[in-house]
Write a protein that holds these residues in place. Sequence first.
Motif, mmCIF file in Angstrom:
data_model
loop_
_atom_site.group_PDB
_atom_site.id
_atom_site.type_symbol
_atom_site.label_atom_id
_atom_site.label_comp_id
_atom_site.label_asym_id
_atom_site.label_seq_id
_atom_site.Cartn_x
_atom_site.Cartn_y
_atom_site.Cartn_z
ATOM 1 N N ALA A 1 0.832 -1.209 0.000
ATOM 2 C CA ALA A 1 0.000 0.000 0.000
ATOM 3 C C ALA A 1 0.864 1.256 0.000
ATOM 4 O O ALA A 1 0.580 2.212 -0.732
ATOM 5 C CB ALA A 1 -0.934 -0.007 1.205
ATOM 6 N N ARG A 2 1.932 1.263 0.795
ATOM 7 C CA ARG A 2 2.825 2.425 0.854
ATOM 8 C C ARG A 2 3.478 2.667 -0.498
ATOM 9 O O ARG A 2 3.539 3.805 -0.986
ATOM 10 C CB ARG A 2 3.891 2.203 1.935
ATOM 11 C CG ARG A 2 4.915 3.324 2.054
ATOM 12 C CD ARG A 2 5.852 3.124 3.240
ATOM 13 N NE ARG A 2 6.506 1.828 3.281
ATOM 14 C CZ ARG A 2 7.613 1.516 2.586
ATOM 15 N NH1 ARG A 2 8.185 2.416 1.817
ATOM 16 N NH2 ARG A 2 8.143 0.324 2.694
ATOM 17 N N LEU A 3 3.949 1.595 -1.142
ATOM 18 C CA LEU A 3 4.608 1.720 -2.428
ATOM 19 C C LEU A 3 3.621 2.166 -3.522
ATOM 20 O O LEU A 3 3.948 3.007 -4.365
ATOM 21 C CB LEU A 3 5.274 0.407 -2.829
ATOM 22 C CG LEU A 3 6.444 -0.037 -1.931
ATOM 23 C CD1 LEU A 3 6.972 -1.397 -2.362
ATOM 24 C CD2 LEU A 3 7.550 1.003 -1.917
ATOM 25 N N ARG A 4 2.403 1.619 -3.483
ATOM 26 C CA ARG A 4 1.388 2.024 -4.470
ATOM 27 C C ARG A 4 1.005 3.484 -4.294
ATOM 28 O O ARG A 4 0.844 4.215 -5.272
ATOM 29 C CB ARG A 4 0.150 1.149 -4.359
ATOM 30 C CG ARG A 4 0.315 -0.198 -4.989
ATOM 31 C CD ARG A 4 -0.979 -0.949 -5.010
ATOM 32 N NE ARG A 4 -0.777 -2.256 -5.593
ATOM 33 C CZ ARG A 4 -1.645 -3.244 -5.527
ATOM 34 N NH1 ARG A 4 -2.790 -3.070 -4.905
ATOM 35 N NH2 ARG A 4 -1.387 -4.396 -6.097
ATOM 36 N N ASN A 5 0.825 3.901 -3.059
ATOM 37 C CA ASN A 5 0.481 5.310 -2.803
ATOM 38 C C ASN A 5 1.593 6.236 -3.271
ATOM 39 O O ASN A 5 1.331 7.300 -3.847
ATOM 40 C CB ASN A 5 0.198 5.537 -1.318
ATOM 41 C CG ASN A 5 -1.131 4.950 -0.893
ATOM 42 O OD1 ASN A 5 -2.013 4.727 -1.716
ATOM 43 N ND2 ASN A 5 -1.275 4.669 0.391
#
Length: 195
Positions: A84-88
Amino acid sequence: MIAYPLVWVAMAVCSVSIGRAMNHYGQRVREHWEQHRPEALAALEDPERFFTEAGEELATTIATLSAQLAGPDLPGEMYLEKVARLRNAKATATEIAWAQSGLLQVEASREEWESDTQQTLLGLQEWAWRMQAQLEGLEQTTFSFEETAAEYLLPVPFLKALVAAASPYEFLNEPQNRAVWDRSVEARWAAFQSR
């Protein structure tokens, strides 16, 4: 067993003869220009190269910015949290890269540009009245002749004469001054089109 290396060699030869492949960013820019910027597209000497390089530059910017925004792995971070952090980070980086690139602008007609621009004749008259008040100490603004000259593409002496005039409206409607204003509009329109 022999067929596999021959296929690989054939593919390598084809890719060398064709050149670099355009990525999806470059394809999106090309499609946008075909629909929204046909004049700018027609002016390109080598559209294929332009869109290929634009796509590569966007991909590099997004990758670099994504890594910066994502930062290092967090202690105790679970797999899904990391995803999620990388996608955001990538989504934010992509949005920033597109905005900064200016590649998805839409060509505006002269009428649309004139109605949207903040540098109008009335705006300049208002600036002149407020600049007069500032110079007389009646208004606490931080206007400057140089910044306004750069914004409106007008000479500083012209702006100083405008502010010194008893009526900015009458000053701007004198034929010789109106001609200076018209040249500034043409210069700003040309600058807008070349972006």
